[in-house]
Design a protein around this motif. Sequence first.
Motif, short mmCIF file in Angstrom:
data_model
loop_
_atom_site.label_atom_id
_atom_site.label_comp_id
_atom_site.label_asym_id
_atom_site.label_seq_id
_atom_site.Cartn_x
_atom_site.Cartn_y
_atom_site.Cartn_z
N ARG A 5 0.82 -1.21 0.00
CA ARG A 5 0.00 0.00 0.00
C ARG A 5 0.85 1.26 0.00
N LEU A 6 1.96 1.23 0.72
CA LEU A 6 2.86 2.38 0.72
C LEU A 6 3.38 2.63 -0.70
N LYS A 7 3.82 1.58 -1.36
CA LYS A 7 4.34 1.72 -2.72
C LYS A 7 3.27 2.24 -3.68
N GLU A 8 2.07 1.71 -3.58
CA GLU A 8 0.97 2.16 -4.44
C GLU A 8 0.71 3.65 -4.26
N LEU A 9 0.66 4.11 -3.01
CA LEU A 9 0.39 5.52 -2.75
C LEU A 9 1.55 6.39 -3.19
N ARG A 10 2.77 5.94 -2.95
CA ARG A 10 3.95 6.70 -3.37
C ARG A 10 3.96 6.87 -4.89
N LEU A 11 3.72 5.76 -5.59
CA LEU A 11 3.72 5.81 -7.06
C LEU A 11 2.56 6.63 -7.60
#
Length: 91
Positions: A5-11
Amino acid sequence: MFGKRLKELRLSEGLNQVQFGKRLYVSKQSVSNWENENILPSVDMLIRICNTYAVSADYFLGLETERKLDTSKLNDAQIAHIQQIIDDIAN
C-alpha cells in the motif's frame, strides 16, 4: 500489506523512493525496507506516513480494504465540493 500500500500511494504521486524519503526525512533504504516489508516503520513514523496520505493506520495494516478520506476538518460546503469532484471523475 503495508509495503504494497505504501508503494501504491507513493507511485500514485509519481514519487521515487528518494523523493518520498526526503519528504519524511528518511533514507531511500528505509523506504525500500518498508516497501519490501523487511522492517516496519516505528509507530511515530507510521503516524507521519498516515498523515502524509490522509489514510488510517488500519488501511496501511490491511484492516480496512478501502482508502477513506478524512473530512473531519472540512465544513459542509467543502465536503459537498469534494463529493462533486469525485462524482465528476467517476463519471
